[in-house]
Design a protein around this motif. Structure first.
Motif, PDB file in Angstrom:
ATOM      1  N   ALA A 116       0.851  -1.309   0.064  1.00 12.77           N
ATOM      2  CA  ALA A 116       0.101   0.131   0.027  1.00 12.77           C
ATOM      3  C   ALA A 116       0.700   1.457  -0.087  1.00 12.77           C
ATOM      4  N   ASN A 117       1.898   1.196   0.605  1.00 21.46           N
ATOM      5  CA  ASN A 117       2.819   2.263   0.841  1.00 21.46           C
ATOM      6  C   ASN A 117       3.510   2.757  -0.753  1.00 21.46           C
ATOM      7  N   VAL A 118       3.941   1.786  -1.179  1.00 18.93           N
ATOM      8  CA  VAL A 118       4.416   1.879  -2.607  1.00 18.93           C
ATOM      9  C   VAL A 118       3.355   2.276  -3.424  1.00 18.93           C
ATOM     10  N   GLY A 160      -7.473  -1.353   1.666  1.00 19.09           N
ATOM     11  CA  GLY A 160      -7.312  -2.357   2.206  1.00 19.09           C
ATOM     12  C   GLY A 160      -7.447  -3.598   1.630  1.00 19.09           C
ATOM     13  N   PRO A 161      -7.675  -4.735   2.257  1.00 18.52           N
ATOM     14  CA  PRO A 161      -7.320  -6.348   1.771  1.00 18.52           C
ATOM     15  C   PRO A 161      -8.346  -6.230   0.632  1.00 18.52           C
ATOM     16  N   LEU A 169      -7.798  -1.475  -4.247  1.00 18.67           N
ATOM     17  CA  LEU A 169      -7.314   0.029  -4.282  1.00 18.67           C
ATOM     18  C   LEU A 169      -8.864   0.653  -4.967  1.00 18.67           C
ATOM     19  N   TRP A 170      -8.858   1.843  -4.791  1.00 14.90           N
ATOM     20  CA  TRP A 170     -10.103   2.507  -5.392  1.00 14.90           C
ATOM     21  C   TRP A 170     -10.001   2.405  -6.815  1.00 14.90           C
ATOM     22  N   GLU A 171      -8.811   2.027  -7.491  1.00 15.62           N
ATOM     23  CA  GLU A 171      -8.788   1.894  -8.899  1.00 15.62           C
ATOM     24  C   GLU A 171      -8.773   0.425  -9.250  1.00 15.62           C
ATOM     25  N   GLY A 172      -8.627  -0.104  -8.558  1.00 12.22           N
ATOM     26  CA  GLY A 172      -8.665  -1.917  -8.793  1.00 12.22           C
ATOM     27  C   GLY A 172      -7.903  -2.608  -7.759  1.00 12.22           C
ATOM     28  N   ILE A 173      -7.214  -3.742  -8.099  1.00 10.66           N
ATOM     29  CA  ILE A 173      -6.514  -4.748  -7.259  1.00 10.66           C
ATOM     30  C   ILE A 173      -5.088  -4.957  -7.748  1.00 10.66           C
TER      31      ILE A 173
END
Lengths: 160, 130
Positions: free
Chosen positions: A11-13, A24-25, A130-134
């Motif tokens: 997530a940080n990257v 989140g997961p 992600l808001w954008e995908g996985i």
């Protein structure tokens, strides 16, 4: 290393390199991955392993668009999507290894290589929503990582 | 002082991203150049005046550590400011790079980290020439 710790690194990257928005997961597995990238590494005592990074359509396009600074509505090309995925995978791998094994030893990362997308498997598989995908990541080490763990003497509670 | 910056990374997307971060950093930039490996970077530095090199480590042909070694051995270029921008986390390698006078930023980084690294290097160069 716990799945939560892996997810925190990814997530940080995702957030700071590719300006993606982690949620989140992931709550489900994508039907298919848009791109999949393998980063092999070599560590102390001849230990080795590989980290596989997979991005679904949304994550792949958003990563490329953000790294290129495209305007909303502009669609990145296939080569741009692959290049962006390669760099994201490279940085994820580079950030995961010290968390897995500590900072005291040198790891050599091979250049990221595109792989045909397949379902992820392995001892450690994590999926970041992600808001954008996985983004999916699987981590492999040789011989259950016994050589590398012996070499770097990582505390048991931190071992993958 | 406006910097001429050379971004050295084998991934063109990362060069673009680092160049944009340079632009967002607030540093005064005259021109940004790009190179895909250490050999290209040395060639660029022998034909253009470069004030600051932002250097990746893992690259084909000539990696960042080899480039830095050659740079420091070149009397015309040896005092150029270099900041390593890498996923590298190995303390022994980071120590070696710093001993060669390079700053270090870990990928992913924020533009303000770049400014801080440049300021740190400049502070260590008081009274020095390029």
């Amino acid at each position: 290393m716990s799945d939560e710790a892996c997810l925190a690194v990814i997530a940080n990257v995702a957030e700071n390199l590719a300006f993606l928005m982690p949620t989140g997961p992931a709550e489900s597995t994508p039907d298919s991955w848009r791109i999949q990238i393998e980063v092999q590494w070599v560590g102390p005592d001849g230990s080795r392993g590989r980290i596989m990074v997979a991005l679904d359509q949304g994550a792949a396009e958003a990563t490329a668009a953000n790294l290129l600074g495209l305007m909303p509505g502009e669609v990145p090309s296939g080569p741009d999507i692959q290049d962006a995925g390669n760099e994201l995978a490279n940085v994820i791998a580079g950030n995961l290894l010290p968390v897995l094994y500590g900072n005291d030893h040198e790891f050599h990362l091979n250049p990221p290589e595109a792989r045909a997308p397949t379902p992820l498997y392995g001892r450690t598989v994590v999926m970041l929503g992600l808001w954008e995908g996985i983004i999916g990541v699987s981590i492999y080490g040789d011989a259950d990582n016994t050589r590398i763990l012996k070499a770097v003497q990582v505390p048991r509670e931190l071992r993958a | 002082m406006a910097f001429n910056v050379l971004v050295v990374d084998d991934n063109r997307m990362m060069r673009s991203m680092v160049a944009r971060a340079v632009g967002m950093s607030g540093l005064s930039i005259s021109k940004t150049y790009e190179a895909g490996d250490g050999v290209q970077a040395l060639k660029a530095m022998r034909s253009q005046w470069i004030d600051l090199v932002l250097l990746d480590i893992n690259m084909p042909v000539m990696n960042g550590e080899e480039f830095l070694t050659q740079l420091r051995a070149d009397t015309a270029l040896s005092k150029t400011l270099v900041i390593v921008v890498s996923t590298e986390s190995s303390q022994p390698r980071i120590t070696r790079l710093k001993e060669m006078g390079a700053g270090f930023i870990h990928k992913p980084f924020r533009p303000e980290e770049l400014v801080n690294a440049v300021n740190d290097l400049m502070a260590g160069k008081v009274g020095g020439d390029k």
